[in-house]
Design an enzyme around this catalytic site. Structure first.
Site, mmCIF file in Angstrom:
data_model
loop_
_atom_site.group_PDB
_atom_site.id
_atom_site.type_symbol
_atom_site.label_atom_id
_atom_site.label_comp_id
_atom_site.label_asym_id
_atom_site.label_seq_id
_atom_site.Cartn_x
_atom_site.Cartn_y
_atom_site.Cartn_z
ATOM 1 N N HIS A 10 0.894 -1.223 0.070
ATOM 2 C CA HIS A 10 -0.080 0.070 0.116
ATOM 3 C C HIS A 10 0.774 1.090 0.057
ATOM 4 O O HIS A 10 2.083 1.247 0.486
ATOM 5 C CB HIS A 10 -0.784 0.130 1.277
ATOM 6 C CG HIS A 10 -1.791 -1.119 1.475
ATOM 7 N ND1 HIS A 10 -1.300 -2.228 2.221
ATOM 8 C CD2 HIS A 10 -3.297 -1.303 1.216
ATOM 9 C CE1 HIS A 10 -2.361 -2.928 2.242
ATOM 10 N NE2 HIS A 10 -3.475 -2.497 1.510
ATOM 11 N N ASP A 25 2.294 1.792 3.384
ATOM 12 C CA ASP A 25 3.108 0.745 3.927
ATOM 13 C C ASP A 25 4.691 1.371 3.646
ATOM 14 O O ASP A 25 5.546 0.949 4.682
ATOM 15 C CB ASP A 25 3.224 -0.480 3.345
ATOM 16 C CG ASP A 25 1.779 -1.186 3.377
ATOM 17 O OD1 ASP A 25 0.902 -0.740 4.298
ATOM 18 O OD2 ASP A 25 1.449 -2.172 2.454
ATOM 19 N N MET A 79 2.439 -5.843 -7.569
ATOM 20 C CA MET A 79 1.184 -5.295 -7.447
ATOM 21 C C MET A 79 1.381 -4.044 -6.255
ATOM 22 O O MET A 79 2.174 -4.021 -5.495
ATOM 23 C CB MET A 79 0.503 -6.365 -6.970
ATOM 24 C CG MET A 79 -0.938 -6.034 -6.385
ATOM 25 S SD MET A 79 -1.183 -5.275 -4.584
ATOM 26 C CE MET A 79 -1.978 -6.921 -3.911
ATOM 27 N N GLU A 113 -11.041 -6.762 -4.893
ATOM 28 C CA GLU A 113 -10.885 -7.898 -3.937
ATOM 29 C C GLU A 113 -12.003 -7.989 -2.969
ATOM 30 O O GLU A 113 -12.297 -6.990 -2.287
ATOM 31 C CB GLU A 113 -9.618 -7.645 -3.072
ATOM 32 C CG GLU A 113 -9.370 -8.800 -1.808
ATOM 33 C CD GLU A 113 -8.431 -8.443 -1.181
ATOM 34 O OE1 GLU A 113 -7.349 -7.891 -1.473
ATOM 35 O OE2 GLU A 113 -8.159 -9.104 -0.054
ATOM 36 N N ASP A 172 -4.921 -13.745 -3.464
ATOM 37 C CA ASP A 172 -4.504 -13.798 -1.992
ATOM 38 C C ASP A 172 -4.783 -14.877 -1.579
ATOM 39 O O ASP A 172 -5.916 -15.655 -1.172
ATOM 40 C CB ASP A 172 -5.381 -12.428 -1.348
ATOM 41 C CG ASP A 172 -4.754 -11.150 -1.566
ATOM 42 O OD1 ASP A 172 -3.890 -11.120 -2.428
ATOM 43 O OD2 ASP A 172 -5.327 -10.472 -1.002
ATOM 44 N N ASP A 214 -11.634 -12.345 10.214
ATOM 45 C CA ASP A 214 -10.795 -12.361 9.332
ATOM 46 C C ASP A 214 -9.270 -12.731 9.849
ATOM 47 O O ASP A 214 -8.505 -12.061 10.381
ATOM 48 C CB ASP A 214 -10.550 -11.174 8.451
ATOM 49 C CG ASP A 214 -9.727 -11.483 7.341
ATOM 50 O OD1 ASP A 214 -9.378 -12.356 6.800
ATOM 51 O OD2 ASP A 214 -9.126 -10.168 6.802
ATOM 52 N N ASP A 228 -6.593 -14.473 8.310
ATOM 53 C CA ASP A 228 -5.343 -14.241 7.543
ATOM 54 C C ASP A 228 -4.303 -15.422 8.050
ATOM 55 O O ASP A 228 -3.023 -15.079 8.322
ATOM 56 C CB ASP A 228 -4.768 -12.998 7.595
ATOM 57 C CG ASP A 228 -5.673 -12.100 6.845
ATOM 58 O OD1 ASP A 228 -6.578 -12.474 5.988
ATOM 59 O OD2 ASP A 228 -5.706 -10.962 7.182
HETATM 60 C C1 GLT Z 1 -5.935 -5.698 4.307
HETATM 61 C C2 GLT Z 1 -6.907 -6.706 3.952
HETATM 62 C C3 GLT Z 1 -6.439 -7.480 2.790
HETATM 63 C C4 GLT Z 1 -6.324 -6.746 1.402
HETATM 64 C C5 GLT Z 1 -5.067 -5.762 1.801
HETATM 65 C C6 GLT Z 1 -5.077 -5.021 0.419
HETATM 66 S S1 GLT Z 1 -5.013 -4.872 2.849
HETATM 67 O O1 GLT Z 1 -5.013 -6.225 5.045
HETATM 68 O O2 GLT Z 1 -7.131 -7.547 4.905
HETATM 69 O O3 GLT Z 1 -7.264 -8.581 2.533
HETATM 70 O O4 GLT Z 1 -5.748 -7.642 0.460
HETATM 71 O O5 GLT Z 1 -5.697 -3.653 0.358
HETATM 72 MN MN MN Z 2 -6.381 -9.744 0.905
HETATM 73 MN MN MN Z 3 -8.218 -11.121 4.995
#
Ligand code: GLT
Ligand code: MN
Ligand code: MN
Length: 387
Positions: A54, A57, A88, A181, A245, A255, A257
């Protein structure tokens, strides 16, 4: 060494992923921040291909022109030293309280204009670093309450912004492809364009739909209880898988991740198989972060784990393709009939007439067992390493 990540595998990480400091809505950071150029050197060391970012960042929002130049110089040197690329780029349109009720979709014209300005500047930065894919994750583009009557307006504003930015990219000769996204919720109660299918539908309403595609994320469709592999397949089918992603997620949670493959191994396997079989040749981007419990050593274990699991699953997918019993079962599952296929492939009056005149043994069709239990069990055994 087996399963050793190399740049040719096109593994990428965001600065915000390995740089995640372990903050959550209930707790403070558990790790100190890492400098962007340090991240580049470390990622190169573990075999990554690229790093994504970003705007903020890399360049803090309040940085002066001189600070911007200083940071950029260091970052570019790290890229040059390591050969890492920036495939990207994207804009932070979610952190600043100015965007608390949306950026491109805000009901406030001033916020929308600021979001466009910030995005154009971030696109300039991305282009300077060589990025060719530009992601739009509309984290704040949504609502908690619908009393403002904002949804149709919001979609119109969203369209206007994306059309504007596509023109800007062409005007500047940046050659970006834009990847939307989707995410169902978090940070907003409800986010607009919540899933892959919704984004695909919206793209068809844009001025330059060919410039827009998808950046689906494992965790996001999973949060909505959907089948991520099916969502990616639909994006591929539409020619719209511009980026991906990769991470993992328990269904129905916030979320998370998680490290790729940490939670749903079978889904991860069929996802890798789909990406590899389909000839997708874009980056395999890990949008995930180490558990909040971890220190910096844990962060690099996390990053290595994402890539290693992908490569192991890729090898399993090849094994699946070579496994005679599995392939015979799939062959038998897909019943072929050339004469019928000729009749159904394309409409003609003759085909329709012939088809209407045929007799089918409905009961026999209903009795047939397709062998999926055996096929799925063999898949599980292959994943468990006993075949
Ligand atoms: C953020 C989000 C992600 C996105 C990123 C891109 S930032 O951390 O949770 O899923 O891909 O803006
Ligand atoms: Mn993402
Ligand atoms: Mn996510």
């Amino acid at each position: 060494m087996a399963y050793e990540p190399k740049p040719e595998h096109k593994f990428t990480f965001g600065l915000w992923t390995v740089g995640n400091v372990g903050r959550d809505p209930f707790g403070l950071p558990t790790r100190p921040p890492l400098e962007p150029d340090y991240i580049v050197y470390k990622l190169a060391e573990i075999g990554a291909y690229g790093v994504n970012l970003h705007d903020n960042d890399l360049i803090p929002v309040e940085a002066t022109e001189a600070e911007r130049e200083r940071i950029l110089k260091r970052f570019k040197k790290a890229l040059q030293d390591t050969g890492l690329v920036v495939p990207m780029a994207t804009t932070n349109l979610f952190g600043d309280p100015a965007f608390k009720d949306g950026a491109f979709t805000s009901p406030d014209a001033r916020v929308r204009a600021y979001a466009l300005q910030k995005t154009m500047r971030a696109m300039d930065l991305g282009a300077e670093l060589g990025a060719k894919t530009y992601v739009f994750w509309g984290g704040r583009e949504g609502a908690e309450v619908d009393a403002g009557g904002n949804v149709l307006d919001a979609l119109a504003h969203y369209r206007e912004a994306l059309n504007f930015l596509a023109e800007y990219s062409e005007d500047q000769g940046y050659g970006y492809r834009f990847a939307l996204e989707p995410k169902p919720n978090e940070p907003r109660g409800d986010i607009y364009l919540p899933v892959v299918g919704a984004a695909l539908g919206f793209i068809a309403t844009l001025d330059k739909p060919h410039l827009f595609g998808l950046n689906p994320e494992v965790a996001h469709e999973t949060m909505a209880g959907l089948n991520f592999v099916h969502a990616v397949a639909q994006a591929i089918d539409a020619g719209k898988l511009f980026h991906i992603d990769l991470n993992d997620q328990k269904m129905g949670r916030f979320d998370q991740d998680l490290r790729f493959g940490a939670e749903n191994l079978k889904t991860a396997f069929f996802l890798v198989k789909l990406l590899e079989d389909s000839g997708y040749d874009g980056p395999r981007h890990f949008d995930a972060h180490a558990l909040r419990t971890e220190d910096e050593a844990g962060v690099w274990e996390f990053a290595k784990g994402c890539m290693r699991t992908y490569l192991i699953l890729k090898e399993k997918a090849e094994r699946f393709g070579r496994d005679r019993e599995i392939q015979d079962l799939i062959g038998a599952y897909k019943v072929q009939d050339e004469a019928l296929a000729r009749l159904t492939a394309k409409y003609s009056r003759e085909n329709a007439r012939a088809l209407k005149g045929l007799e089918f043994d409905r009961e026999a069709l209903g009795r047939r067992g397709p062998g999926l239990e055996r096929l799925d069990q063999l898949t599980v055994e292959l994943l468990l390493g006993v075949r």
